[in-house]
Structure formats: structure tokens, C-alpha cells
Design an enzyme around this catalytic site. Structure first.
Site, short mmCIF file in Angstrom:
data_model
loop_
_atom_site.label_atom_id
_atom_site.label_comp_id
_atom_site.label_asym_id
_atom_site.label_seq_id
_atom_site.Cartn_x
_atom_site.Cartn_y
_atom_site.Cartn_z
N SER A 102 0.84 -1.20 0.00
CA SER A 102 0.00 0.00 0.00
C SER A 102 0.87 1.24 0.00
CB SER A 102 -0.89 0.00 1.25
OG SER A 102 -1.56 1.24 1.39
N TYR A 115 -2.79 0.06 10.18
CA TYR A 115 -2.67 -0.44 8.81
C TYR A 115 -1.38 0.07 8.17
CZ TYR A 115 -3.84 -1.15 3.87
OH TYR A 115 -3.82 -1.52 2.54
#
Length: 208
Positions: A157, A170
Site C-alpha cells: 500500500s 494499517y
């Protein structure tokens, strides 16, 4: 009754004929697309998810096309014991090493550190997004090396390098996964195992 796939694909002209792939989070989204794409390229595909009905659907789709075989497996990658059991199940299903591992399963959660009095969600995200891929890699990497090579891919990501408020756990997990792959690249030199941290474009995702 489980039927073991043949050593060679029934479509030997495909670029990945005769190989075996494992994809976590294969029931939906990116994981589902990767599972189907690898089957179309000739892989026998182990479709892994903690929601069995989703990967059963993917495996049925693969098997209905006459492509190399797909098989669904239930596994929560946050659980090291479950990962060990998964490896044993895959080895009972197919008599070839896993050549391609795709670490796709992850969890995203919107939260602020000031509200994180219970660390359960934080720890769950770390276990799924970081510890899980490391554990899966550690189990299947030795057989890749012994069989002459393979590929390890983790879906990353932009949060690993960009500051995104309220996505603390995250982002930290994806940053750790990036560093894992960067260090692994040095450790795997000369062993014919390719190692990728892939950052896709924005997609629809579930955030808990």
C-alpha cells in the site's frame, strides 16, 4: 475425495503450466482476480481465505473452465497454527512444491491512537497484515529454494510511504511488510527466488 493435480498442466503451452500458486485473501477483489489470472496462465491454484464460501466459489470457477485445478482452503493467516495446518493440507492435495506465494489478505481499520485503549484491533491488524505474510513465506520459502526457485509477492500500500491519518495500524503494518521484502531481497540473492512488494492502484476495500 481429493484428486491430486498432474505434475504437468493439461495445457502445457501456457506460460506457467505445471506450477502451483497460493493466494491468500483469494475470495474477493484483488486476490480473486490474481487467482483466476494465475489459473489462466497455467497454475494449479490454492485459494485461501478465512471465509470458505468465497474461495469455494473461486475454485469452482477455475475448475469449470478446464484450466489447471483450483482448490479452496480455509485459513486465518493471523493464526500461526492455522498456517502450519494449511501447508500440510496443500501438500496432501498436490505433490509439487508451491512455486508462487501471493500474500494478499489484509485488514484495514479507521481509528485514532487516542481512542486505542484496547489493543486487540491493533494486534489483529499486525498479525494479519505483517506476521501472517512472514509466517507463510517462512513455511514455503525452503521448498522453493530446494526446487530451484519461485516467486513471493505481497500486496502492499501507498500507506507504507505516505502519511495517512487515522490509518495508523494499517500503515505501520504495510511499512513493516515493505521493509521485510527489502531485507528479504538481500537474503535471497543467488537463490533464484524473486521477491516483490506490489502497490496496486486504489480499489474497493472493506474497512472495519
Amino acid at each position: 475425495m481429493i484428486t491430486k493435480p498432474n505434475h504437468l498442466s493439461s495445457t502445457p503451452n501456457l506460460p506457467l503450466a505445471g506450477t502451483t500458486a497460493l493466494i491468500t485473501g483469494a475470495g474477493r477483489g484483488i486476490g480473486r482476480a490474481i487467482a483466476i489470472g494465475l489459473a489462466q496462465a497455467g497454475c494449479n491454484v490454492s485459494c485461501v481465505s478465512r471465509t470458505l464460501s468465497e474461495v469455494e466459489d473461486v475454485a469452482r470457477m477455475i475448475n469449470s473452465t478446464g484450466l489447471p485445478q483450483g482448490k479452496s482452503f480455509l485459513c486465518d493467516v493471523a493464526d500461526p497454527v492455522a498456517i502450519s495446518a494449511l501447508a500440510a493440507e496443500i501438500r496432501r492435495w498436490i505433490d509439487r512444491p508451491v512455486h508462487i506465494v501471493v500474500n494478499n489478505a489484509d485488514i484495514a481499520r479507521l481509528d485514532a491512537v487516542e481512542h486505542t485503549s484496547d489493543m486487540a484491533h491493533w494486534n489483529r491488524i499486525m498479525a494479519t497484515n505483517l506476521a501472517g505474510p512472514v509466517a507463510i513465506t517462512s513455511i514455503f520459502l525452503p521448498e522453493m529454494i530446494l526446487s530451484g526457485g519461485g516467486v513471493i509477492i505481497s500486496i502492499g500500500s501507498w500507506n507504507a510511504v505516505e502519511t495517512v491519518p487515522f490509518m495508523n495500524a494499517y500503515s505501520v503494518s504495510k511499512t513493516g511488510l515493505l521493509r521485510f521484502h527489502e531485507i528479504l531481497e538481500y537474503e535471497l540473492r543467488g537463490k533464484n527466488v524473486n521477491n516483490f512488494y506490489v502497490v496496486p492502484a486504489n480499489t474497493e476495500a472493506s474497512i472495519i
